[in-house]
Design a protein around this motif. Structure first.
Motif, PDB file in Angstrom:
ATOM      1  N   LEU A   1       8.204   5.779 -12.579  1.00 12.08           N
ATOM      2  CA  LEU A   1       8.872   5.658 -11.278  1.00 12.08           C
ATOM      3  C   LEU A   1       8.802   4.217 -10.774  1.00 12.08           C
ATOM      4  CD1 LEU A   1       7.658   8.945  -9.531  1.00 12.08           C
ATOM      5  CD2 LEU A   1       9.570   8.594 -11.099  1.00 12.08           C
ATOM      6  N   ASP A   2       9.724   3.891  -9.843  1.00 10.59           N
ATOM      7  CA  ASP A   2       9.749   2.536  -9.291  1.00 10.59           C
ATOM      8  C   ASP A   2       9.491   2.568  -7.785  1.00 10.59           C
ATOM      9  OD1 ASP A   2      12.129   3.377  -8.101  1.00 10.59           O
ATOM     10  OD2 ASP A   2      13.384   2.435  -9.612  1.00 10.59           O
ATOM     11  N   SER A   3       9.629   1.419  -7.135  1.00 13.27           N
ATOM     12  CA  SER A   3       9.279   1.305  -5.717  1.00 13.27           C
ATOM     13  C   SER A   3      10.174   2.164  -4.824  1.00 13.27           C
ATOM     14  CB  SER A   3       9.351  -0.163  -5.281  1.00 13.27           C
ATOM     15  OG  SER A   3      10.650  -0.674  -5.519  1.00 13.27           O
ATOM     16  N   ILE A   4      11.453   2.313  -5.217  1.00 11.30           N
ATOM     17  CA  ILE A   4      12.359   3.167  -4.432  1.00 11.30           C
ATOM     18  C   ILE A   4      11.915   4.626  -4.550  1.00 11.30           C
ATOM     19  CG2 ILE A   4      14.748   3.935  -4.114  1.00 11.30           C
ATOM     20  CD1 ILE A   4      14.220   0.978  -3.394  1.00 11.30           C
ATOM     21  N   ASP A   5      11.473   5.003  -5.733  1.00 10.73           N
ATOM     22  CA  ASP A   5      10.956   6.359  -5.926  1.00 10.73           C
ATOM     23  C   ASP A   5       9.731   6.594  -5.048  1.00 10.73           C
ATOM     24  OD1 ASP A   5      12.882   7.043  -7.904  1.00 10.73           O
ATOM     25  OD2 ASP A   5      11.707   5.997  -9.413  1.00 10.73           O
ATOM     26  N   ALA A   6       8.888   5.562  -4.908  1.00 11.39           N
ATOM     27  CA  ALA A   6       7.700   5.690  -4.056  1.00 11.39           C
ATOM     28  C   ALA A   6       8.111   6.007  -2.620  1.00 11.39           C
ATOM     29  CB  ALA A   6       6.877   4.402  -4.101  1.00 11.39           C
ATOM     30  N   LEU A   7       9.130   5.313  -2.151  1.00 10.00           N
ATOM     31  CA  LEU A   7       9.634   5.584  -0.796  1.00 10.00           C
ATOM     32  C   LEU A   7      10.168   7.009  -0.692  1.00 10.00           C
ATOM     33  CD1 LEU A   7      11.505   2.208  -0.086  1.00 10.00           C
ATOM     34  CD2 LEU A   7       9.376   2.988   0.970  1.00 10.00           C
ATOM     35  N   GLU A   8      10.851   7.453  -1.739  1.00  7.97           N
ATOM     36  CA  GLU A   8      11.384   8.826  -1.743  1.00  7.97           C
ATOM     37  C   GLU A   8      10.253   9.857  -1.717  1.00  7.97           C
ATOM     38  OE1 GLU A   8      14.344  10.195  -1.437  1.00  7.97           O
ATOM     39  OE2 GLU A   8      15.474   8.326  -1.324  1.00  7.97           O
ATOM     40  N   LEU A   9       9.139   9.551  -2.372  1.00  5.66           N
ATOM     41  CA  LEU A   9       7.991  10.467  -2.352  1.00  5.66           C
ATOM     42  C   LEU A   9       7.396  10.547  -0.939  1.00  5.66           C
ATOM     43  CD1 LEU A   9       6.173   9.610  -5.716  1.00  5.66           C
ATOM     44  CD2 LEU A   9       7.531  11.641  -5.192  1.00  5.66           C
ATOM     45  N   ILE A  10       7.387   9.416  -0.238  1.00  6.11           N
ATOM     46  CA  ILE A  10       6.914   9.411   1.156  1.00  6.11           C
ATOM     47  C   ILE A  10       7.832  10.287   2.012  1.00  6.11           C
ATOM     48  CG2 ILE A  10       6.659   7.948   3.202  1.00  6.11           C
ATOM     49  CD1 ILE A  10       5.720   5.694   1.235  1.00  6.11           C
ATOM     50  N   VAL A  11       9.157  10.163   1.780  1.00  7.29           N
ATOM     51  CA  VAL A  11      10.129  11.003   2.502  1.00  7.29           C
ATOM     52  C   VAL A  11       9.907  12.475   2.161  1.00  7.29           C
ATOM     53  CG1 VAL A  11      12.597  11.580   2.694  1.00  7.29           C
ATOM     54  CG2 VAL A  11      11.871   9.174   2.698  1.00  7.29           C
TER      55      VAL A  11
ATOM     56  N   HIS B   1       9.067  17.955   3.488  1.00  2.74           N
ATOM     57  CA  HIS B   1       8.620  19.267   2.995  1.00  2.74           C
ATOM     58  C   HIS B   1       7.286  19.705   3.589  1.00  2.74           C
ATOM     59  CE1 HIS B   1      11.631  20.042  -0.214  1.00  2.74           C
ATOM     60  NE2 HIS B   1      11.746  18.727  -0.192  1.00  2.74           N
ATOM     61  N   TYR B   2       6.431  18.742   3.952  1.00  7.88           N
ATOM     62  CA  TYR B   2       5.076  19.111   4.368  1.00  7.88           C
ATOM     63  C   TYR B   2       4.702  18.571   5.746  1.00  7.88           C
ATOM     64  CZ  TYR B   2       4.852  20.406  -0.525  1.00  7.88           C
ATOM     65  OH  TYR B   2       5.115  20.993  -1.743  1.00  7.88           O
ATOM     66  N   GLY B   3       5.614  17.809   6.364  1.00  6.35           N
ATOM     67  CA  GLY B   3       5.325  17.278   7.699  1.00  6.35           C
ATOM     68  C   GLY B   3       4.162  16.306   7.712  1.00  6.35           C
ATOM     69  N   ILE B   4       3.961  15.618   6.582  1.00  4.33           N
ATOM     70  CA  ILE B   4       2.825  14.691   6.463  1.00  4.33           C
ATOM     71  C   ILE B   4       3.353  13.257   6.342  1.00  4.33           C
ATOM     72  CG2 ILE B   4       0.943  13.948   4.947  1.00  4.33           C
ATOM     73  CD1 ILE B   4       0.622  16.931   4.177  1.00  4.33           C
ATOM     74  N   ARG B   5       2.786  12.371   7.150  1.00  6.29           N
ATOM     75  CA  ARG B   5       3.151  10.958   7.065  1.00  6.29           C
ATOM     76  C   ARG B   5       2.044  10.185   6.355  1.00  6.29           C
ATOM     77  NH1 ARG B   5       7.046   8.950  10.715  1.00  6.29           N
ATOM     78  NH2 ARG B   5       7.995  10.586  12.007  1.00  6.29           N
ATOM     79  N   VAL B   6       2.436   9.227   5.546  1.00  8.27           N
ATOM     80  CA  VAL B   6       1.461   8.332   4.912  1.00  8.27           C
ATOM     81  C   VAL B   6       1.283   7.159   5.881  1.00  8.27           C
ATOM     82  CG1 VAL B   6       0.930   6.906   2.907  1.00  8.27           C
ATOM     83  CG2 VAL B   6       2.190   9.038   2.609  1.00  8.27           C
ATOM     84  N   ALA B   7       0.200   7.214   6.650  1.00  2.43           N
ATOM     85  CA  ALA B   7       0.013   6.239   7.727  1.00  2.43           C
ATOM     86  C   ALA B   7      -0.302   4.844   7.179  1.00  2.43           C
ATOM     87  CB  ALA B   7      -1.111   6.710   8.655  1.00  2.43           C
ATOM     88  N   ASN B   8      -1.108   4.795   6.125  1.00  8.91           N
ATOM     89  CA  ASN B   8      -1.542   3.508   5.590  1.00  8.91           C
ATOM     90  C   ASN B   8      -0.907   3.262   4.217  1.00  8.91           C
ATOM     91  OD1 ASN B   8      -2.804   1.221   4.750  1.00  8.91           O
ATOM     92  ND2 ASN B   8      -4.902   2.008   4.905  1.00  8.91           N
ATOM     93  N   PRO B   9       0.025   2.316   4.131  1.00  4.22           N
ATOM     94  CA  PRO B   9       0.702   2.060   2.853  1.00  4.22           C
ATOM     95  C   PRO B   9      -0.265   1.722   1.714  1.00  4.22           C
ATOM     96  CG  PRO B   9       1.753   0.848   4.631  1.00  4.22           C
ATOM     97  CD  PRO B   9       0.490   1.420   5.192  1.00  4.22           C
ATOM     98  N   ASP B  10      -1.438   1.169   2.072  1.00  6.27           N
ATOM     99  CA  ASP B  10      -2.413   0.813   1.035  1.00  6.27           C
ATOM    100  C   ASP B  10      -2.945   2.045   0.305  1.00  6.27           C
ATOM    101  OD1 ASP B  10      -2.069  -1.791   1.746  1.00  6.27           O
ATOM    102  OD2 ASP B  10      -3.869  -1.927   2.994  1.00  6.27           O
ATOM    103  N   ASP B  11      -2.800   3.219   0.954  1.00  4.48           N
ATOM    104  CA  ASP B  11      -3.256   4.463   0.317  1.00  4.48           C
ATOM    105  C   ASP B  11      -2.277   4.963  -0.745  1.00  4.48           C
ATOM    106  OD1 ASP B  11      -5.501   4.494   1.904  1.00  4.48           O
ATOM    107  OD2 ASP B  11      -4.615   5.809   3.442  1.00  4.48           O
TER     108      ASP B  11
END
Lengths: 223, 89
Positions: free
Chosen positions: B41-51, B56-66
């Motif tokens: 996967l690439d960086s755009i895919d990472a953003l899609e995983l955050i979306v 689907h789960y109502g969860i936000r990734v607050a800290n990008p370093d995680d």
């Protein structure tokens, strides 16, 4: 013997009636919407290129048309990568994808769609696929203006900026689509056509009528 | 069992969200790396995983370093979802 500095050595087209290479029908489209046709085309080519599925319709159409044009004709075997250019044009820019992206903004903006909200992304996809590193330009115009495109590409050859160039028209808006690409090189094949706006226009109008006039210097692949 | 179902659901959602049309759920190992190796996967895919997590789960990734830790594999994503759901309860 002519004194042309550039020649059309191959053509390809993806039209509603089917897919053409050098004026010869490669396959007819199955019934279905544009995405179905593009997926079918990808499967017909047998290319293992999973990134295809992530592209928007404009990039898929351009990629597929370029694949038909170049699939059996590896340009980098006779041209240096920095000398292979790309000059494309269309009418709707990336509006088809812009509208889809705007729809996602109401909820969560789609990163995967956002990266395709520029028309020249299709050129990047083609260059990545084939390893081209030459001049790139994308024109948005009311109609396929072969005179202006031919003039621009001819200038690239005159200045020795390119030794080969893929140029043409790649248009998508909803289910309306039309793609026609020309491979232009500084050396003629056995039956290559001197590169002019008139020749481009003639081929554009007859590309799906079995013109079969160009010689790509390699046999078209059987699909 | 709940973790297994979550992992299975995630595989289907990842394939759909990332347009991985030539990948089947069984092709994705629970612990296989998602980036660079594995699915590549690439960086755009990472953003899609955050979306995906948000939709689907109502969860936000607050800290990008995680991100690298969370998105290491399907199992690490499932563990992150489980942790977040427990914290919300």
């Amino acid at each position: 013997m002519d004194n042309a500095s550039a020649y059309i050595t191959a053509t390809s087209a993806v039209r509603p009636q089917g897919v053409f290479r050098n004026g010869k029908l490669q396959w007819e489209h199955p019934a279905g919407d544009l995405q179905t046709l593009l997926r079918y085309g990808y499967e017909q080519l047998g290319s293992a290129y999973p990134k295809f599925h992530k592209m928007d319709a404009l990039s898929k159409l351009g990629w597929l048309t370029a694949e038909v044009l170049l699939g059996a004709n590896p340009l980098l075997e006779r041209h240096a990568a920095p000398g292979v250019g790309l000059a494309l044009a269309n009418r709707s820019s990336s509006l088809d994808t812009d509208v889809r992206y705007y729809d996602t903004v109401k909820d969560i903006a789609s990163p995967a769609l956002f990266v395709y909200t520029l028309p020249n992304i299709v050129m990047g996809e083609i260059c990545i696929r084939h390893g081209f590193k030459g001049e790139n330009v994308f024109f948005v115009q009311d109609r396929f203006d072969t005179a202006s495109l031919a003039g621009y590409v001819q200038e690239l050859f005159n200045e020795k900026a390119v030794t080969a160039c893929v140029c043409g028209w790649v248009e998508v808006m909803q289910d309306r689509f039309d793609a026609a690409l020309y491979l232009v090189e500084n050396q003629a094949g056995e039956r290559a056509i001197p590169f002019t706006a008139v020749a481009m226009q003639h081929l554009y109008q007859t590309i799906a009528n079995g013109n079969g006039e160009t010689d790509s210097r390699s046999e078209s692949t059987d699909h | 069992m709940e973790m297994e179902k979550l992992i299975a659901d995630l595989k289907v959602q990842i394939i759909e969200q990332l347009n991985l049309q030539e990948v089947k759920p069984e092709d994705i190992g629970d612990d296989a790396p998602l980036f660079k190796e594995g699915l590549g996967l690439d960086s755009i895919d990472a953003l899609e995983l955050i979306v995906l997590l948000q939709q689907h789960y109502g969860i936000r990734v607050a800290n990008p370093d995680d991100g690298p830790r969370i998105f290491q594999s399907v199992r690490t994503i499932a563990q992150f979802i489980t942790e977040q759901k427990a914290a919300q309860a």
